[in-house]
Design an enzyme around this catalytic site. Structure first.
Site, PDB file in Angstrom:
ATOM      1  N   LYS A   1       3.708  10.979   2.554  1.00  0.00           N
ATOM      2  CA  LYS A   1       2.810  10.110   3.487  1.00  0.00           C
ATOM      3  C   LYS A   1       2.063  11.369   4.562  1.00  0.00           C
ATOM      4  O   LYS A   1       2.650  12.634   4.506  1.00  0.00           O
ATOM      5  CB  LYS A   1       3.489   9.266   4.223  1.00  0.00           C
ATOM      6  CG  LYS A   1       3.949   8.119   3.656  1.00  0.00           C
ATOM      7  CD  LYS A   1       4.790   7.170   4.273  1.00  0.00           C
ATOM      8  CE  LYS A   1       5.263   6.030   3.593  1.00  0.00           C
ATOM      9  NZ  LYS A   1       6.149   4.960   4.249  1.00  0.00           N
TER      10      LYS A   1
ATOM     11  N   TYR B   1      -0.329  -1.643   0.193  1.00  0.00           N
ATOM     12  CA  TYR B   1       0.893  -2.367   1.171  1.00  0.00           C
ATOM     13  C   TYR B   1       0.562  -3.907   1.461  1.00  0.00           C
ATOM     14  O   TYR B   1       0.972  -4.650   2.526  1.00  0.00           O
ATOM     15  CB  TYR B   1       0.829  -1.754   2.537  1.00  0.00           C
ATOM     16  CG  TYR B   1       1.582  -0.366   2.553  1.00  0.00           C
ATOM     17  CD1 TYR B   1       3.072  -0.403   1.971  1.00  0.00           C
ATOM     18  CD2 TYR B   1       0.998   0.772   2.988  1.00  0.00           C
ATOM     19  CE1 TYR B   1       3.846   0.727   2.109  1.00  0.00           C
ATOM     20  CE2 TYR B   1       1.723   1.864   3.086  1.00  0.00           C
ATOM     21  CZ  TYR B   1       3.098   1.993   2.446  1.00  0.00           C
ATOM     22  OH  TYR B   1       3.705   3.156   2.581  1.00  0.00           O
TER      23      TYR B   1
ATOM     24  N   ASN C   1       8.383   7.718   8.139  1.00  0.00           N
ATOM     25  CA  ASN C   1       9.457   8.124   7.250  1.00  0.00           C
ATOM     26  C   ASN C   1       9.136   8.899   6.088  1.00  0.00           C
ATOM     27  O   ASN C   1       9.878   9.205   4.885  1.00  0.00           O
ATOM     28  CB  ASN C   1      10.280   6.819   6.868  1.00  0.00           C
ATOM     29  CG  ASN C   1       9.410   5.872   6.140  1.00  0.00           C
ATOM     30  OD1 ASN C   1       8.263   6.253   6.090  1.00  0.00           O
ATOM     31  ND2 ASN C   1       9.800   4.550   5.623  1.00  0.00           N
TER      32      ASN C   1
ATOM     33  N   HIS D   1       6.887   7.725   0.231  1.00  0.00           N
ATOM     34  CA  HIS D   1       6.758   6.401  -0.529  1.00  0.00           C
ATOM     35  C   HIS D   1       7.565   6.620  -1.814  1.00  0.00           C
ATOM     36  O   HIS D   1       7.151   7.531  -2.354  1.00  0.00           O
ATOM     37  CB  HIS D   1       5.187   5.651  -0.420  1.00  0.00           C
ATOM     38  CG  HIS D   1       5.523   4.835  -1.400  1.00  0.00           C
ATOM     39  ND1 HIS D   1       5.684   3.493  -0.897  1.00  0.00           N
ATOM     40  CD2 HIS D   1       5.077   4.428  -2.787  1.00  0.00           C
ATOM     41  CE1 HIS D   1       5.507   2.487  -1.956  1.00  0.00           C
ATOM     42  NE2 HIS D   1       5.212   3.036  -2.947  1.00  0.00           N
TER      43      HIS D   1
ATOM     44  N   GLU E   1       1.095   0.397  -8.895  1.00  0.00           N
ATOM     45  CA  GLU E   1       0.801   1.308  -7.918  1.00  0.00           C
ATOM     46  C   GLU E   1       0.299   2.623  -8.538  1.00  0.00           C
ATOM     47  O   GLU E   1      -0.668   3.229  -8.018  1.00  0.00           O
ATOM     48  CB  GLU E   1       2.054   1.808  -6.968  1.00  0.00           C
ATOM     49  CG  GLU E   1       2.539   0.848  -6.073  1.00  0.00           C
ATOM     50  CD  GLU E   1       3.661   1.147  -5.594  1.00  0.00           C
ATOM     51  OE1 GLU E   1       4.376   2.171  -5.876  1.00  0.00           O
ATOM     52  OE2 GLU E   1       4.327   0.069  -4.654  1.00  0.00           O
TER      53      GLU E   1
HETATM   54  P1  GDP Z   1       9.945   1.324   1.761  1.00  0.00           P
HETATM   55  O1  GDP Z   1       9.659   0.520   0.399  1.00  0.00           O
HETATM   56  O2  GDP Z   1      11.328   1.777   2.073  1.00  0.00           O
HETATM   57  O3  GDP Z   1       8.782   2.300   2.135  1.00  0.00           O
HETATM   58  O4  GDP Z   1       9.783  -0.094   2.764  1.00  0.00           O
HETATM   59  P2  GDP Z   1       8.708  -1.078   3.044  1.00  0.00           P
HETATM   60  O5  GDP Z   1       7.972  -1.167   1.701  1.00  0.00           O
HETATM   61  O6  GDP Z   1       9.613  -2.301   3.612  1.00  0.00           O
HETATM   62  O7  GDP Z   1       7.881  -0.760   3.960  1.00  0.00           O
HETATM   63  C1  GDP Z   1       6.917   0.184   3.978  1.00  0.00           C
HETATM   64  C2  GDP Z   1       6.651   1.123   5.074  1.00  0.00           C
HETATM   65  O8  GDP Z   1       6.224   0.363   6.121  1.00  0.00           O
HETATM   66  C3  GDP Z   1       7.819   1.869   5.328  1.00  0.00           C
HETATM   67  O9  GDP Z   1       7.992   2.914   4.587  1.00  0.00           O
HETATM   68  C4  GDP Z   1       7.555   2.153   6.869  1.00  0.00           C
HETATM   69  O10 GDP Z   1       6.754   3.433   6.882  1.00  0.00           O
HETATM   70  C5  GDP Z   1       7.038   0.960   7.302  1.00  0.00           C
HETATM   71  N1  GDP Z   1       7.832   0.075   7.924  1.00  0.00           N
HETATM   72  C6  GDP Z   1       8.923  -0.904   7.638  1.00  0.00           C
HETATM   73  N2  GDP Z   1       9.206  -1.437   8.456  1.00  0.00           N
HETATM   74  C7  GDP Z   1       9.044  -1.011   9.547  1.00  0.00           C
HETATM   75  C8  GDP Z   1       9.349  -1.412  10.740  1.00  0.00           C
HETATM   76  O11 GDP Z   1      10.199  -2.333  11.035  1.00  0.00           O
HETATM   77  N3  GDP Z   1       8.725  -0.809  11.783  1.00  0.00           N
HETATM   78  C9  GDP Z   1       7.483  -0.023  11.419  1.00  0.00           C
HETATM   79  N4  GDP Z   1       6.714   0.703  12.613  1.00  0.00           N
HETATM   80  N5  GDP Z   1       7.300   0.614  10.255  1.00  0.00           N
HETATM   81  C10 GDP Z   1       7.928  -0.377   9.215  1.00  0.00           C
HETATM   82 MG    MG Z   2       8.106  -0.701  -0.361  1.00  0.00          MG
END
Ligand code: GDP
Ligand code: MG
Length: 155
Positions: free
Chosen positions: A16, A56, A119, A122, A133
């Site tokens: 990212k 997303y 974080n 991805h 994707e």
């Molecule tokens: P991943 O698959 O582990 O990347 O997680 P998700 O698909 O649930 O979410 C996608 C991305 O959205 C995450 O990697 C984070 O960058 C962001 N994200 C997820 N949950 C949160 C949250 O509670 N707060 C914020 N600020 N960002 C979030």
């Molecule tokens: Mg995800």
């Protein structure tokens, strides 16, 4: 019944904007290479808002969604596809939990990040989503080639 192990499974991994800015592209590639995965596509990109909203799409109703899109547009991303045994699940394990505060040390997020909204990487969460994707980020396709060390990585 679980499908047989697939040494050609593909996963979409992306540094990212914070991962790129913090100089972690090489570290991420190195970890996947050393584990035995084969890099079959890679490029820098500046995705459009629409492209990120497609990527997303399943999160569009989350309160953090607008902030996530702004974050993901704050600089270039580095897009990769890795191929190998159980690439999707193992790739997720190597990334660590979504929230870096709960990611184990030894994972990429657990070693290099603190905030869920920063974080650094991805990784696809299922084989089906990985294929979606890969199509979205690499419409030009991925490369096929053999690693000379394949017989040292697989039985
Ligand atoms: P991943 O698959 O582990 O990347 O997680 P998700 O698909 O649930 O979410 C996608 C991305 O959205 C995450 O990697 C984070 O960058 C962001 N994200 C997820 N949950 C949160 C949250 O509670 N707060 C914020 N600020 N960002 C979030
Ligand atoms: Mg995800």
């Amino acid at each position: 019944m679980a499908p047989p192990p697939n040494i050609h499974e593909r996963t979409y991994i992306m540094a990212k904007p914070d991962g790129v800015d913090r100089g972690l592209i090489g570290e991420i590639i190195t970890r996947f290479e050393k584990r035995g995965f084969k890099l079959i596509a890679a490029k820098l990109a500046l995705p459009t808002k629409q492209h990120l909203e497609d990527h997303y799409g399943d999160l569009k109703d989350k309160p953090f969604f607008p902030g996530l899109i702004t974050y993901m547009q704050s600089g270039p991303v580095f897009c990769m596809v890795f191929e190998g045994l159980d690439a999707v699940k193992t790739g997720r394990a190597m990334l660590g939990a979504t929230n870096p505060l709960t990611s184990q040390p030894g994972t990429i997020r657990g070693d290099y990040a603190l905030a869920v909204g920063r974080n650094i990487c991805h990784g696809s969460d299922s084989v089906e989503n990985a294929e979606k994707e890969i199509k979205l980020w690499f419409p030009e396709g991925t490369l096929q080639y053999q690693l000379s060390q394949a017989s040292m990585i697989y039985e």
